[in-house]
Design an enzyme around this catalytic site. Structure first.
Site, mmCIF file in Angstrom:
data_model
loop_
_atom_site.group_PDB
_atom_site.id
_atom_site.type_symbol
_atom_site.label_atom_id
_atom_site.label_comp_id
_atom_site.label_asym_id
_atom_site.label_seq_id
_atom_site.Cartn_x
_atom_site.Cartn_y
_atom_site.Cartn_z
ATOM 1 N N CYS A 1 0.837 -1.203 0.000
ATOM 2 C CA CYS A 1 0.000 0.000 0.000
ATOM 3 C C CYS A 1 0.876 1.259 0.000
ATOM 4 O O CYS A 1 1.604 1.509 -0.951
ATOM 5 C CB CYS A 1 -0.991 -0.040 1.157
ATOM 6 S SG CYS A 1 -2.302 1.212 1.013
ATOM 7 N N HIS B 1 -3.872 -4.873 -0.079
ATOM 8 C CA HIS B 1 -3.426 -5.400 1.213
ATOM 9 C C HIS B 1 -3.509 -6.919 1.183
ATOM 10 O O HIS B 1 -4.583 -7.474 1.411
ATOM 11 C CB HIS B 1 -4.298 -4.850 2.345
ATOM 12 C CG HIS B 1 -4.040 -3.423 2.656
ATOM 13 N ND1 HIS B 1 -3.052 -3.029 3.541
ATOM 14 C CD2 HIS B 1 -4.606 -2.289 2.190
ATOM 15 C CE1 HIS B 1 -3.041 -1.704 3.617
ATOM 16 N NE2 HIS B 1 -3.966 -1.237 2.800
ATOM 17 N N GLU C 1 -2.534 -8.971 3.315
ATOM 18 C CA GLU C 1 -2.860 -9.474 4.653
ATOM 19 C C GLU C 1 -4.350 -9.385 4.959
ATOM 20 O O GLU C 1 -4.824 -9.965 5.931
ATOM 21 C CB GLU C 1 -2.040 -8.720 5.716
ATOM 22 C CG GLU C 1 -2.498 -7.330 6.062
ATOM 23 C CD GLU C 1 -2.122 -6.237 5.064
ATOM 24 O OE1 GLU C 1 -2.392 -5.055 5.369
ATOM 25 O OE2 GLU C 1 -1.583 -6.542 3.981
#
Length: 193
Positions: A77, A175, A177
């Protein structure tokens, strides 16, 4: 494997750590130069505003260290955007790893782009096992235009780079994650580079 997550006060560190733990890996969160230099893999996360994040990198000297790293480095990001040459956000000079100027979406679309969007034109081992048009989670108001470093594309108002690569440096706008099994697959692929 010695896996380091760079801590410079602007990262989504906890969610990255949790994602790595789900994959069976332990990360070291640090801004210590020697620990970062001797890592096998480095993750450079980021959430927030470009100019204040860059100031934190400069204050810690990490702006000098990061571009010299030789091991695989993954920017996430804002981390990816700071790896670019310049960002319109706060008129910020970046690390210059990618020869790209980050620009803001126009007021013709809802900003920030927040939520799930597809990635395609996948051109890297980072995306092994990922099919065209899988969904990833994004939250951003600025983007990296298409360039010679583009290894994945997303369309929001127009096509832009949702992932970049140059040598050992990788960056993803989304993202991983927070992107479910496909995001975790990308993290796994990075750890296996």
């Amino acid at each position: 494997m010695k896996l380091v997550i760079i801590d410079y006060g602007a990262g989504n560190v906890q969610s990255v750590l949790f994602a790595l733990e789900r994959l069976g890996f332990k990360g070291i969160v640090t801004n210590d130069w020697n620990t970062i230099k001797t890592a096998n893999k480095v993750i450079f996360p980021g959430v927030g505003e470009a100019s204040s994040a860059m100031k934190m990198l400069v204050d810690s000297g990490l702006d000098v260290l990061i571009p010299t790293l030789k091991q695989p480095v993954l920017g996430i990001c804002l981390g990816m955007q700071l790896m670019c040459k310049h960002s319109e956000e706060g008129n910020t000079k970046g690390l210059g790893i990618f020869d790209v100027n980050v620009v803001k979406f126009s007021n013709q679309v809802k900003v920030p782009q927040m939520g799930w969007n597809t990635i395609y034109n996948l051109k890297s081992p980072l995306f092994e096992g990922i099919k065209k048009n899988e969904f990833m989670y994004l939250v951003h108001s600025y983007y990296a235009p298409l360039s010679v470093n583009t290894i994945a594309t997303t369309n929001y108002e127009y096509e832009y780079s949702t992932a970049l690569q140059r040598d050992n440096f990788f960056g993803v706008q989304f993202h991983p994650e927070k992107s479910g099994i496909f995001g975790e697959q990308i993290l796994k692929n990075f750890l296996n580079l």
